[in-house]
Design a protein around this motif. Structure first.
Motif, mmCIF file in Angstrom:
data_model
loop_
_atom_site.group_PDB
_atom_site.id
_atom_site.type_symbol
_atom_site.label_atom_id
_atom_site.label_comp_id
_atom_site.label_asym_id
_atom_site.label_seq_id
_atom_site.Cartn_x
_atom_site.Cartn_y
_atom_site.Cartn_z
ATOM 1 N N ARG A 220 0.896 -1.153 -0.038
ATOM 2 C CA ARG A 220 -0.085 -0.055 0.039
ATOM 3 C C ARG A 220 0.937 1.232 -0.048
ATOM 4 O O ARG A 220 0.597 2.209 -0.695
ATOM 5 C CB ARG A 220 -0.965 0.001 1.175
ATOM 6 C CG ARG A 220 -1.770 1.149 1.415
ATOM 7 C CD ARG A 220 -2.326 1.806 0.310
ATOM 8 N NE ARG A 220 -3.327 1.013 -0.126
ATOM 9 C CZ ARG A 220 -4.867 1.080 0.213
ATOM 10 N NH1 ARG A 220 -4.984 1.833 1.346
ATOM 11 N NH2 ARG A 220 -5.536 0.374 -0.252
ATOM 12 N N SER A 223 2.585 1.531 -3.355
ATOM 13 C CA SER A 223 1.847 2.029 -4.511
ATOM 14 C C SER A 223 1.426 3.442 -4.366
ATOM 15 O O SER A 223 1.350 4.050 -5.456
ATOM 16 C CB SER A 223 0.436 1.263 -4.329
ATOM 17 O OG SER A 223 0.705 -0.307 -4.339
ATOM 18 N N PHE A 224 1.247 3.848 -3.139
ATOM 19 C CA PHE A 224 0.932 5.450 -3.015
ATOM 20 C C PHE A 224 1.945 6.188 -3.643
ATOM 21 O O PHE A 224 1.768 7.066 -4.348
ATOM 22 C CB PHE A 224 0.496 5.648 -1.649
ATOM 23 C CG PHE A 224 0.153 7.027 -1.154
ATOM 24 C CD1 PHE A 224 -0.978 7.581 -1.588
ATOM 25 C CD2 PHE A 224 1.143 7.892 -0.531
ATOM 26 C CE1 PHE A 224 -1.501 8.760 -1.549
ATOM 27 C CE2 PHE A 224 0.731 9.243 -0.185
ATOM 28 C CZ PHE A 224 -0.671 9.652 -0.667
ATOM 29 N N ALA A 227 2.542 6.188 -7.124
ATOM 30 C CA ALA A 227 1.218 7.072 -7.840
ATOM 31 C C ALA A 227 1.716 8.414 -7.943
ATOM 32 O O ALA A 227 1.735 9.119 -8.771
ATOM 33 C CB ALA A 227 0.240 6.613 -7.151
ATOM 34 N N ASP A 254 6.002 0.378 -12.189
ATOM 35 C CA ASP A 254 4.328 0.209 -12.205
ATOM 36 C C ASP A 254 4.086 -0.935 -12.944
ATOM 37 O O ASP A 254 3.357 -2.047 -12.533
ATOM 38 C CB ASP A 254 3.744 1.522 -12.790
ATOM 39 C CG ASP A 254 3.823 2.602 -11.772
ATOM 40 O OD1 ASP A 254 4.052 2.441 -10.796
ATOM 41 O OD2 ASP A 254 3.532 3.819 -12.455
ATOM 42 N N LEU A 343 -1.544 3.223 -10.509
ATOM 43 C CA LEU A 343 -1.884 1.748 -9.859
ATOM 44 C C LEU A 343 -3.291 1.520 -9.398
ATOM 45 O O LEU A 343 -3.431 1.001 -8.193
ATOM 46 C CB LEU A 343 -0.708 1.263 -8.827
ATOM 47 C CG LEU A 343 0.644 1.317 -9.421
ATOM 48 C CD1 LEU A 343 1.478 1.064 -8.030
ATOM 49 C CD2 LEU A 343 0.835 0.145 -10.252
ATOM 50 N N TRP A 344 -4.312 2.124 -10.046
ATOM 51 C CA TRP A 344 -5.751 2.174 -9.606
ATOM 52 C C TRP A 344 -6.337 0.812 -9.229
ATOM 53 O O TRP A 344 -7.010 0.942 -8.039
ATOM 54 C CB TRP A 344 -6.373 2.622 -10.869
ATOM 55 C CG TRP A 344 -7.818 3.022 -10.836
ATOM 56 C CD1 TRP A 344 -8.998 2.366 -10.897
ATOM 57 C CD2 TRP A 344 -8.458 4.253 -10.041
ATOM 58 N NE1 TRP A 344 -10.077 2.832 -10.653
ATOM 59 C CE2 TRP A 344 -9.674 4.173 -9.904
ATOM 60 C CE3 TRP A 344 -7.915 5.467 -9.570
ATOM 61 C CZ2 TRP A 344 -10.797 5.080 -9.576
ATOM 62 C CZ3 TRP A 344 -8.661 6.349 -9.206
ATOM 63 C CH2 TRP A 344 -9.882 6.203 -9.077
ATOM 64 N N GLU A 346 -4.788 -1.989 -8.551
ATOM 65 C CA GLU A 346 -4.066 -2.468 -7.656
ATOM 66 C C GLU A 346 -4.490 -1.968 -6.178
ATOM 67 O O GLU A 346 -4.671 -2.378 -5.180
ATOM 68 C CB GLU A 346 -2.479 -2.366 -7.668
ATOM 69 C CG GLU A 346 -2.045 -3.399 -8.958
ATOM 70 C CD GLU A 346 -2.502 -2.865 -10.378
ATOM 71 O OE1 GLU A 346 -2.784 -3.678 -11.289
ATOM 72 O OE2 GLU A 346 -2.672 -1.738 -10.430
ATOM 73 N N GLN A 347 -4.555 -0.614 -6.293
ATOM 74 C CA GLN A 347 -4.836 0.051 -4.979
ATOM 75 C C GLN A 347 -6.096 -0.269 -4.549
ATOM 76 O O GLN A 347 -6.649 -0.456 -3.130
ATOM 77 C CB GLN A 347 -4.566 1.465 -4.766
ATOM 78 C CG GLN A 347 -3.124 1.949 -5.109
ATOM 79 C CD GLN A 347 -3.009 3.277 -4.884
ATOM 80 O OE1 GLN A 347 -2.911 3.633 -3.420
ATOM 81 N NE2 GLN A 347 -2.576 4.250 -5.776
ATOM 82 N N ILE A 350 -6.587 -3.781 -2.874
ATOM 83 C CA ILE A 350 -5.940 -3.874 -1.523
ATOM 84 C C ILE A 350 -7.084 -3.062 -0.618
ATOM 85 O O ILE A 350 -7.311 -3.695 0.567
ATOM 86 C CB ILE A 350 -4.691 -2.982 -1.554
ATOM 87 C CG1 ILE A 350 -3.587 -3.498 -2.116
ATOM 88 C CG2 ILE A 350 -4.295 -2.661 -0.039
ATOM 89 C CD1 ILE A 350 -2.406 -2.846 -2.505
ATOM 90 N N SER A 351 -7.697 -2.198 -0.972
ATOM 91 C CA SER A 351 -8.705 -1.402 -0.141
ATOM 92 C C SER A 351 -9.841 -2.313 0.184
ATOM 93 O O SER A 351 -10.656 -2.492 1.318
ATOM 94 C CB SER A 351 -9.425 -0.308 -0.799
ATOM 95 O OG SER A 351 -8.230 0.597 -0.932
#
Length: 599
Positions: A220, A223-224, A227, A254, A343-344, A346-347, A350-351
């Protein structure tokens, strides 16, 4: 005693109250429509004024460009206000339509205007088709005011099988508390406007409790960071203050991450797409129920089922709905361009898994609680709109009993319905109903069956009073042949009668309702077969009614037991006009109207 708008709801006349509320919302709808048109005109005026001002700013340069901010700000304000008025107008329209449908039910013009429950029809069910439980003009269409599929499914299940006495008693208490609360039903009906009621209880519950897909803890924050770095790289490249290679390096990271996680991400998002959509109304309903303070045990339990440690259920479901909205926006052109960079997917994956880890175990019970509340609200609306109906007395005795005073058919207009008294118990276990065509025999059978269905669903019944034990219904009223199944009408009828007899062997008290017993065979065989069927039913814990045109069957009680009685409907001829009083009378009918009908 519940009060709405300062008035005691128990004292309200449903017709007058629905009319007043419908007219009030129609008036609001007209006012909002005028505001909508007026704001639209002002937007047009502002647009023209902005165009003229732009000419002075850019063509003549007589006015500073900053002056364009004034009409722009005013235009944005009007757009926002226009959207508010649009929503208010839509809400007023939905409210007026809601009360108009209620008025149609009160005026007995409801057929074809509600949920028919067609998908719940099952020709093999022992009474659903025979008693018009589902379909156009059915009991379900009269009852159902649900907003979600789980609520509809649960209400249908209540009509298909009797509940226990304790459970029905709790439903009766809940219905009594909800009945006068018209404002609550109105608020629920207007909670949301643009949703489809297709939340599946099993699918959503199974999705919530399925094993969580595990992602590395560092993923997480990584990825942030990637991004943010990617977005900064794009801005730097197009702003000509960064070289291209840093952006290419970010993209390489990415795509490597996307490739490594592709199977997990696809698995998570595919399950969400099949189980987590269209939950806006569910979130709104949950929040509304959470805020209620009920006194009846069952309603209090439903509120308690929505209360978990941490954030309330409604907030958690709202968060899930927001994630689903973000997933839906993946097809937007801008997101398509940027989703690999930020990474739309993928994030989001995870959410979703983080949400399931904290709340997934509760989602099934939340949906069940909302569904039951909706089903109870439907029964409460019926009780409010039919104040002359009564709550039945549920007997503890295991012996089959049914005693009704001033019983009516629940689906017939009150003005056209003639009440009748009827008793079935140990001393009178079978009524053989004779009568001429159209005199009311089949209607009587359906009235008995539907009131029994209502009673053991927890609803009020169309009678002055009704006392009954827990009865499993078996009906043979609407029996047809089937060319596809190679079944004659007679074979279909004896198959259903076999189904009814099998019910009596399961140890339950049975209410049998048989129209024109063995009408598909000759009179000699009919009498022998009917005697055997009745004898079998009389040797079990069963009570019921059998109708017949064959007067030879009306004397079957002479061959069997004193627990059988004859009753009849009759008609009178007034010239060429047949008159029916639809009153049940003792004894065997003495005349037929078949010749008059053929003439």
């Amino acid at each position: 005693m519940q009060r709405v708008g300062g008035l005691c709801c128990d004292c309200m006349d449903p017709q007058a109250e629905y009319t007043a509320r419908r007219d009030r919302f129609r008036s609001e709808e007209i006012l909002f429509e005028k505001s909508f048109v007026r704001i639209g005109n002002w937007r047009l005026v502002l647009g023209i004024a902005a165009a003229v001002l732009a000419w002075f700013v850019f063509a003549t340069k007589a006015i500073t460009p900053w002056s364009m901010l004034i009409p722009l700000a005013a235009f944005v304000g009007l757009v926002i206000r226009h959207q508010q008025v649009t929503r208010q107008r839509a809400r007023a329209t939905r409210a007026a339509d809601y009360y108009q449908r209620g008025l149609l039910r009160l005026q007995d013009k409801w057929v074809g205007n509600g949920l028919t429950g067609e998908r719940h029809r099952n020709p093999a069910h022992p009474y659903a088709d025979d008693l018009d439980v589902f379909g156009k003009g059915s009991l379900f269409e009269l009852l159902a005011i649900t907003r979600t599929t789980p609520g509809e499914d649960l209400l249908a299940s209540w009509l298909l099988r009797p509940a226990s006495r304790a459970e029905v008693f709790e439903r009766q208490q809940a219905v009594a508390e909800l009945r006068p609360n018209l404002g609550l039903r109105e608020d629920i009906a207007l909670l949301s406007e643009d949703v489809r009621p297709d939340i599946e209880v099993k699918a959503l519950g199974a999705w919530g409790t399925a094993p969580v897909t595990k992602f590395p803890a560092f993923l997480r924050p990584l990825s942030f960071v990637l991004a943010l770095t990617g977005l900064a790289g794009i801005v730097g490249v197009f702003g000509h203050f960064l070289p291209l290679w840093p952006l290419l390096m970010v993209l390489l990271c990415d795509f490597s991450l996307i490739f490594a996680l592709r199977s997990k991400v696809n698995h998570v998002l595919e399950n969400v797409e099949s189980s987590g959509r269209d939950i806006k109304i569910f979130s709104a309903l949950t929040g509304y129920i959470e805020r209620q303070n009920f006194s009846s045990p069952r309603l209090s339990e439903l509120v308690a089922a929505l209360q978990t440690s941490g954030p309330p259920a409604s907030r958690r479901i709202f968060q899930l709905g927001r994630l689903v909205d973000w997933l839906d926006s993946s097809d937007h052109m801008l997101i398509r361009i940027l989703r690999s960079l930020v990474l739309w997917r993928e994030q989001l994956a995870i959410s979703f898994e983080n949400w399931r880890r904290g709340s997934g175990q509760y989602i099934g019970s939340w949906v069940d609680a909302v569904a039951e509340f909706e089903a109870l609200s439907s029964l409460a609306a019926l009780a409010y709109e039919r104040p002359d109906w009564t709550a039945p007395a549920l007997l503890e005795s295991p012996v089959a009993q049914f005693e009704a005073l001033e019983m009516r058919h629940p689906l017939l207009p009150a003005a056209d319905c003639v009440p009748n008294d009827l008793t079935l118990d140990d001393t009178q276990r079978l009524l053989i109903v004779s009568g001429s065509n159209m005199s009311g025999k089949s209607t009587l059978l359906r009235a008995v069956g539907l009131n029994c269905v209502l009673a053991w669903a927890g609803a009020p019944v169309a009678a002055g009073s009704l006392s009954l034990s827990c009865l499993q219904i078996g009906a043979s009223i609407r029996i047809n042949d089937s060319l596809q199944d190679h079944r004659s009408r007679f074979y279909a009828e004896i198959s259903r009668i076999r189904q009814i007899v099998d019910l009596t062997k399961e140890g339950r008290a049975v209410l049998f309702l048989i129209d024109e017993l063995l009408s598909g065979t000759n009179s000699h065989d009919r009498r022998i077969g009917a005697a055997a069927i009745v004898r079998e039913l009389m040797h079990s814990n069963a009570i019921g009614l059998i109708t017949t045109h064959d007067l030879a069957l009306a004397h079957i009680e002479q061959d069997l037991t004193a627990a059988i009685a004859n009753v009849h409907f009759e008609d009178q001829m007034n010239g060429t006009q047949m008159l029916f009083d639809y009153k049940l009378k003792p004894g065997v009918v003495t005349r037929s109207n078949a010749i008059e009908l053929m003439r």
